[in-house]
Design a protein around this motif. Structure first.
Motif, PDB file in Angstrom:
ATOM      1  N   UNK A   1      24.083  60.216  77.961  1.00 20.60           N
ATOM      2  CA  UNK A   1      23.931  59.208  78.885  1.00 20.60           C
ATOM      3  C   UNK A   1      23.720  57.702  78.035  1.00 20.60           C
ATOM      4  N   UNK A   2      23.936  57.836  76.963  1.00 18.78           N
ATOM      5  CA  UNK A   2      23.626  56.386  76.283  1.00 18.78           C
ATOM      6  C   UNK A   2      24.935  55.616  76.105  1.00 18.78           C
ATOM      7  N   UNK A   3      25.861  56.254  76.471  1.00 21.59           N
ATOM      8  CA  UNK A   3      27.075  55.472  76.394  1.00 21.59           C
ATOM      9  C   UNK A   3      27.312  54.235  77.438  1.00 21.59           C
ATOM     10  N   UNK A   4      28.003  53.047  76.971  1.00 22.87           N
ATOM     11  CA  UNK A   4      28.090  52.078  77.902  1.00 22.87           C
ATOM     12  C   UNK A   4      28.391  52.533  79.359  1.00 22.87           C
ATOM     13  N   UNK A   5      27.930  51.840  80.385  1.00 18.67           N
ATOM     14  CA  UNK A   5      27.178  50.454  80.214  1.00 18.67           C
ATOM     15  C   UNK A   5      25.562  50.708  80.036  1.00 18.67           C
ATOM     16  N   UNK A   6      25.236  51.713  79.357  1.00 22.00           N
ATOM     17  CA  UNK A   6      23.930  51.811  78.914  1.00 22.00           C
ATOM     18  C   UNK A   6      23.889  50.884  77.589  1.00 22.00           C
ATOM     19  N   UNK A   7      22.831  50.232  77.198  1.00 22.58           N
ATOM     20  CA  UNK A   7      22.811  49.426  75.941  1.00 22.58           C
ATOM     21  C   UNK A   7      22.459  50.132  74.708  1.00 22.58           C
ATOM     22  N   UNK A   8      22.327  51.504  74.893  1.00 17.79           N
ATOM     23  CA  UNK A   8      21.779  52.484  73.811  1.00 17.79           C
ATOM     24  C   UNK A   8      22.729  52.212  72.654  1.00 17.79           C
ATOM     25  N   UNK A   9      24.026  52.490  72.642  1.00 17.62           N
ATOM     26  CA  UNK A   9      24.993  52.537  71.434  1.00 17.62           C
ATOM     27  C   UNK A   9      25.026  50.991  70.919  1.00 17.62           C
ATOM     28  N   UNK A  10      24.888  49.916  71.669  1.00 12.65           N
ATOM     29  CA  UNK A  10      24.892  48.479  71.222  1.00 12.65           C
ATOM     30  C   UNK A  10      23.597  48.262  70.539  1.00 12.65           C
ATOM     31  N   UNK A  11      22.472  48.695  70.861  1.00  8.87           N
ATOM     32  CA  UNK A  11      21.160  48.349  70.338  1.00  8.87           C
ATOM     33  C   UNK A  11      21.077  49.005  68.805  1.00  8.87           C
ATOM     34  N   UNK A  12      21.604  50.436  69.077  1.00  7.30           N
ATOM     35  CA  UNK A  12      21.916  50.975  67.738  1.00  7.30           C
ATOM     36  C   UNK A  12      22.609  50.411  66.684  1.00  7.30           C
ATOM     37  N   UNK A  13      23.530  49.762  67.222  1.00  2.69           N
ATOM     38  CA  UNK A  13      24.458  48.766  66.260  1.00  2.69           C
ATOM     39  C   UNK A  13      23.729  47.666  65.865  1.00  2.69           C
ATOM     40  N   UNK A  14      23.022  47.030  66.798  1.00  5.10           N
ATOM     41  CA  UNK A  14      22.008  45.943  66.249  1.00  5.10           C
ATOM     42  C   UNK A  14      21.175  46.281  65.047  1.00  5.10           C
ATOM     43  N   UNK A  15      20.625  47.193  65.376  1.00  2.00           N
ATOM     44  CA  UNK A  15      19.499  47.868  64.668  1.00  2.00           C
ATOM     45  C   UNK A  15      20.238  48.159  63.148  1.00  2.00           C
ATOM     46  N   UNK A  16      21.188  48.856  63.174  1.00  6.32           N
ATOM     47  CA  UNK A  16      22.145  49.034  61.926  1.00  6.32           C
ATOM     48  C   UNK A  16      22.323  47.982  61.073  1.00  6.32           C
ATOM     49  N   UNK A  17      22.671  46.898  61.898  1.00  6.32           N
ATOM     50  CA  UNK A  17      23.380  45.496  61.062  1.00  6.32           C
ATOM     51  C   UNK A  17      22.155  44.586  61.026  1.00  6.32           C
ATOM     52  N   UNK A  18      20.923  45.045  61.391  1.00  4.28           N
ATOM     53  CA  UNK A  18      19.609  44.302  61.018  1.00  4.28           C
ATOM     54  C   UNK A  18      19.461  42.862  61.627  1.00  4.28           C
ATOM     55  N   UNK A  19      20.277  42.756  62.852  1.00  2.00           N
ATOM     56  CA  UNK A  19      20.040  41.266  63.435  1.00  2.00           C
ATOM     57  C   UNK A  19      19.479  41.735  65.032  1.00  2.00           C
ATOM     58  N   UNK A  20      19.307  40.633  65.610  1.00  2.00           N
ATOM     59  CA  UNK A  20      18.479  40.571  66.783  1.00  2.00           C
ATOM     60  C   UNK A  20      19.567  40.244  67.808  1.00  2.00           C
TER      61      UNK A  20
END
Length: 222
Positions: A144-163
């Motif tokens: 249930x973390x697929x878009x429109x949930x922000x889960x995958x987007x936040x996961x990518x942000x964390x992996x990139x190391x950016x806010x």
């Protein structure tokens, strides 16, 4: 300071000629589900994809929802291979702009509601994978973390190391706009198939995105 961009994949970077969601489900997915003794009408399936119902809703039919989505994704990969063999998947001509964006020292991520394998397949098909620092498809531990949930987007942000405030979400759909906004990001809507309300910026293609990014980066200069 803008440090990264997170892209949707399907209909943002690549196009599927003649694709119809209902036809795809009824011709490809339903027969595969029937082989596993699973009967699920299109409308119920559609609601789980749009977020009207959780993806775990499938459990109400006595079906393990993780296994259900794995079946769907295996068939989707077969479908994509079938389409690719017939030259029915094509990158938009402006994907070359990804190379220019990469030259700006930006970190790039691709995030899709399709499976990891399906997402990697289409990116590698057109040598687009090389532009992205990270690529994320749906996560079976949080379906249930697929878009429109922000889960995958936040996961990518964390992996990139950016806010969130250091990145922008780029996509074509309302799911992309909502996911980016819910992650606390600015959102760029690519209006290939129409304008989606709620985005911060609107561009017609990736070359306009490149121009926009240059303007944003230039605004930081003293």
């Amino acid at each position: 300071m803008l440090k990264g961009l997170i892209f949707d994949v399907d209909e943002t970077l690549v196009y599927y000629e003649g694709y119809d969601h209902r036809e795809w489900y009824e011709k490809w997915i339903m027969p595969a589900l029937m082989k596993h003794g699973i009967k699920l009408d299109y409308e119920t399936y559609r609601k789980t994809v749009t977020g009207e119902l959780p993806r775990s809703y499938i459990e109400r039919f006595g079906i393990d929802h993780v296994e259900f989505w794995k079946i769907v994704d295996r068939v989707n990969l077969e479908y994509r291979r079938w389409m690719a063999d017939r030259d029915k998947i094509t990158p938009f001509p402006d994907v070359e702009a990804l190379g220019e964006l990469k030259k700006m020292d930006l970190k790039l991520a691709a995030v899709s509601n399709a499976s990891q394998e399906c997402t990697e397949f289409v990116l590698e098909l057109f040598n687009l994978r090389e532009y992205f620092d990270v690529v994320y498809g749906k996560d079976y531990s949080n379906l249930d973390g697929v878009k429109p949930s922000p889960y995958l987007v936040k996961k990518a942000l964390n992996a990139l190391g950016i806010k969130p405030e250091e990145a922008m979400m780029v996509g074509d759909s309302s799911h992309d706009v909502l996911a980016g906004k819910r992650a606390g990001m600015k959102v760029v809507n690519i209006t290939r198939f129409g304008k989606i309300e709620g985005a911060d910026y609107y561009v017609r293609d990736l070359w306009e995105l490149e121009k926009l990014v240059k303007e944003i980066l230039g605004s930081y200069s003293p």
